[in-house]
Scaffold this active site. Structure first.
Site, PDB file in Angstrom:
ATOM      1  N   GLY A 172     -52.892  -8.712  40.388  1.00 24.96           N
ATOM      2  CA  GLY A 172     -53.327  -7.606  41.192  1.00 24.96           C
ATOM      3  C   GLY A 172     -54.340  -8.616  42.067  1.00 24.96           C
ATOM      4  O   GLY A 172     -54.271  -9.808  42.676  1.00 24.96           O
ATOM      5  N   GLY A 173     -55.733  -7.900  42.172  1.00 26.48           N
ATOM      6  CA  GLY A 173     -56.690  -8.517  42.949  1.00 26.48           C
ATOM      7  C   GLY A 173     -57.235  -9.878  42.433  1.00 26.48           C
ATOM      8  O   GLY A 173     -57.643 -10.648  43.637  1.00 26.48           O
ATOM      9  N   GLY A 407     -40.222 -28.870  72.133  1.00 26.15           N
ATOM     10  CA  GLY A 407     -41.417 -28.799  71.724  1.00 26.15           C
ATOM     11  C   GLY A 407     -41.511 -29.113  70.403  1.00 26.15           C
ATOM     12  O   GLY A 407     -42.869 -29.346  69.945  1.00 26.15           O
ATOM     13  N   ALA A 408     -40.686 -29.529  69.415  1.00 29.59           N
ATOM     14  CA  ALA A 408     -40.808 -30.056  68.182  1.00 29.59           C
ATOM     15  C   ALA A 408     -41.365 -31.485  68.152  1.00 29.59           C
ATOM     16  O   ALA A 408     -42.106 -31.826  67.360  1.00 29.59           O
ATOM     17  CB  ALA A 408     -39.733 -29.895  67.310  1.00 29.59           C
TER      18      ALA A 408
END
Length: 517
Positions: A172-173, A407-408
Site C-alpha cells: 500500500g502507501g 538522436g541516440a
C-alpha cells in the site's frame, strides 16, 4: 552519595523489555526462515559497539480498541546512528514482531526525527522496511505519519544518499517511501512489495495473478524496475548496503571516497582489442569492456535484470569512483527503448547529485523502432536521457566504440550534450543513420538501375561508411576530441578523470529544470 541502585535497576528492566522485541521464541522462528530481527539488522550493519539508539523507550499513544492496555516497546521501529567504515550513517529498522511493524504516530515521529538528524548531520540514511502497513487503530494519524515521512524523503533527496532495504512485507502507501529513495535492495525469498495484492486485484478487476508475478523481488528487478538489487537473504542485503556506501559520499557537499593515492596506469591493454568483433553486426558483451577499463573487481552493476540493453553501475578507475553508462549489444542490439532511457536517466541524475564522474561507452544503432514504443512515449522517455546528461555538471567522458547513430548518439552524451572529453575508436561509426539505411534512401534509383544491384549497394555502403560515418570526419570537425587505439582507453580515461576532478560549472539560477516525466 552513591546513585540509588533502584533507579539503575529500573533502567535495566526497561532496557531489557525494549531490547527483547518479540522474545527468543519468535526470534528463533525468524532465524529458521532466514530472517534477522530488526535489531540484528542494525547490529550487523554497523561497526560493533558504534550504534547509538534514539527512542528506545518510545511508546504508542493510542487509547482506542484496547490499545491503552498494550505495551509496544520502541513502538515497532528502532532508530539511531552508527558507523560504517568510519563514517556515521543513520538507520531505522521496522520491527515486525511489535504490532507487525505497523506505522503509527510515534513510529513515524521516530523515523522523521532520525531523517531530520541525518539531513542536518549530512549523513546517509538506510531504512529496513518490514511492516504490515498503517496502524488501523490510529486511523488518519497513521496516514499523516506516512505523509510526514514522504515529505522528508523529498527534502533529503539530493542532499544525502538514501537506501531502502525491503526485507519483509511492504504494501500500500508504505511502498512510496522506499520508491523515493536512491537505491532499493530486496531480499529474494522473504520480502514482498505491492500497492494492491492479488486478492484486491482479482476483486476489483477480475484478473488472476500471484504474489510472485506482481510483488516478488524477481518481478520488481526484472519487470517493473522498481528495485536495484536482489539480496539472497538479510546478511547479503547488509553486505550490499556496505558495498554501495563505499562508492558514495556522505552528502552532496562532499566528493566520493576516491583513492587518489593510487597511481595512474598508463600501460596499454591489448586484451580490450580482442573483445570487439571485426564484423560490426556481431554482438559482444560490453561488461567485458567495462571490466577492462575499471579497476579489477570494482564494478558494481545496478539494475542488472531490468532493461538489460543498457548497463549502468559504479566502479573505480585507478581509484577514482565513476558511474558507467554503456549500451549492451547483446540485448536488442544496444538500442535505447523506454525502459533503458528511464533506467539510465535516473542513474545519471544520481551521479550528478553526488559528484560522481560519468563514463559513457557508446555502441548504439538508435532508438528502438516500433508501434508500441511510439504509443507508449519513446519521445518523452528518450528525452529524459538528453535532459539528464545536459543538466549534469560532473566530469563527463564519452568513448564511442562502434555505432553512434542519430538522436541516440546525442542521448549517449555527445560533445554537444556537454561531454568534457569524447574519444572514438577507429571502429566508430558516427552518422545520422547506419550506412545501409542511408544508402537505401540516397541511392535508391542508382541501385535499381544497376546490373548487379547487390554488388552496387555494397559498394555504396562501403563508400558512405568511409566518407560520412568515419570517426576521422567527426574528429576533423571537433565533434570528437581524439581517435585512439582501444588499448589506450583505460589510460586516456584515467588521465582525463584526474584532470577533471576540479571541474566547476555554473548554470543559470532556477529552482530546477522540468524534466519530461
Amino acid at each position: 552519595m552513591a546513585m540509588d541502585n533502584k533507579l539503575l535497576d529500573e533502567l535495566a528492566r526497561r532496557q531489557a523489555e525494549a531490547l527483547a522485541s518479540g522474545g527468543p521464541e519468535r526470534i528463533a522462528k525468524r532465524h529458521a526462515k532466514g530472517q534477522l530481527s530488526a535489531r540484528e539488522r542494525l547490529d550487523g550493519l554497523y561497526a560493533k559497539g558504534t550504534f547509538q539508539e534514539f527512542g528506545l523507550h518510545a511508546q504508542h499513544e493510542t487509547r482506542g480498541f484496547g490499545m491503552d492496555r498494550k505495551s509496544l516497546p520502541t513502538d515497532g521501529v528502532i532508530t539511531g546512528i552508527g558507523f560504517i567504515d568510519g563514517r556515521p550513517v543513520a538507520g531505522f529498522s521496522q520491527d515486525f514482531m511489535i504490532a507487525g511493524g505497523s506505522l503509527g504516530a510515534v513510529h513515524a515521529r521516530k523515523i522523521c526525527e532520525l531523517m531530520d538528524h541525518a539531513a542536518r548531520g549530512g549523513m546517509p540514511l538506510v531504512g529496513f522496511n518490514d511492516s504490515g502497513g498503517a496502524r488501523i487503530q490510529e486511523g488518519v494519524e497513521s496516514l499523516s505519519g506516512y505523509g510526514q515521512v514522504f515529505n522528508r524523503n523529498v527534502l533529503m533527496s539530493g542532499v544525502v544518499p538514501q537506501i531502502a532495504v525491503i526485507c519483509g512485507p511492504c504494501a500500500g502507501g508504505a511502498v512510496y517511501s522506499p520508491a523515493m529513495m536512491d537505491f532499493l535492495i530486496m531480499t529474494r525469498h522473504t520480502a514482498s512489495m505491492f500497492i494492491c495484492g492479488p486478492e484486491v486485484i482479482r476483486a476489483v478487476t477480475g484478473q488472476h495473478t500471484t504474489m510472485e508475478e506482481i510483488g516478488s523481488a524477481e518481478a520488481h528487478a526484472r519487470d517493473s524496475g522498481n528495485i536495484h538489487f536482489i539480496a539472497e537473504d538479510d546478511r547479503h542485503a547488509l553486505a550490499l548496503v556496505r558495498q554501495l556506501l563505499s562508492y558514495l559520499p556522505s552528502n552532496n557537499m562532499m566528493d566520493p571516497p576516491h583513492r587518489l593515492d593510487e597511481e595512474i596506469s598508463l600501460h596499454d591493454d591489448l586484451a580490450v582489442e580482442d573483445l570487439l568483433p571485426a564484423d560490426s553486426k556481431v554482438a559482444y558483451d560490453v561488461k567485458e569492456i567495462i571490466a577492462r577499463i575499471a579497476d579489477e573487481d570494482s564494478f558494481l552493476e545496478v539494475q542488472k535484470d531490468f532493461a538489460a540493453n543498457i548497463v549502468i553501475g559504479l566502479g573505480r578507475i585507478d581509484g577514482v569512483i565513476v558511474g558507467f553508462v554503456a549500451n549492451q549489444p547483446l540485448v536488442k542490439a544496444g538500442t535505447l527503448d523506454i525502459d533503458a532511457s528511464d533506467k539510465a536517466a535516473r542513474f545519471i541524475r544520481f551521479c550528478n547529485i553526488f559528484n560522481i564522474p560519468l563514463v559513457t561507452l557508446v555502441d548504439v544503432p538508435g532508438f528502438l523502432p516500433g508501434v508500441a514504443q511510439e504509443k507508449q512515449g519513446i519521445i518523452r522517455h528518450g528525452a529524459k536521457m538528453l535532459f539528464a546528461y545536459g543538466a549534469s555538471t560532473v566530469p563527463k567522458i564519452t568513448v564511442i566504440m562502434r555505432k553512434a547513430y542519430g538522436g541516440a548518439f546525442l542521448a549517449m552524451c555527445s560533445r554537444d550534450m556537454g561531454a568534457d572529453l569524447v574519444l572514438a575508436w577507429p571502429t566508430a561509426e558516427i552518422a545520422v543513420m547506419g550506412a545501409e539505411g542511408a544508402v537505401n534512401i540516397l541511392y535508391r534509383k542508382e541501385i535499381d538501375e544497376a546490373e548487379d544491384q547487390a554488388a552496387r549497394r555494397r559498394e555504396l555502403i562501403d563508400a558512405y561508411r568511409a566518407e560520412f560515418a568515419s570517426p576521422y570526419q567527426s574528429a576533423a570537425r571537433m565533434f570528437v576530441h581524439d581517435v585512439i587505439q582501444p588499448r589506450r582507453t583505460r589510460a586516456a580515461v584515467s588521465l582525463a578523470l584526474r584532470s577533471l576532478l576540479s571541474k566547476r560549472e555554473t548554470r543559470p539560477p532556477k529552482k530546477h529544470g522540468n524534466i519530461p516525466l
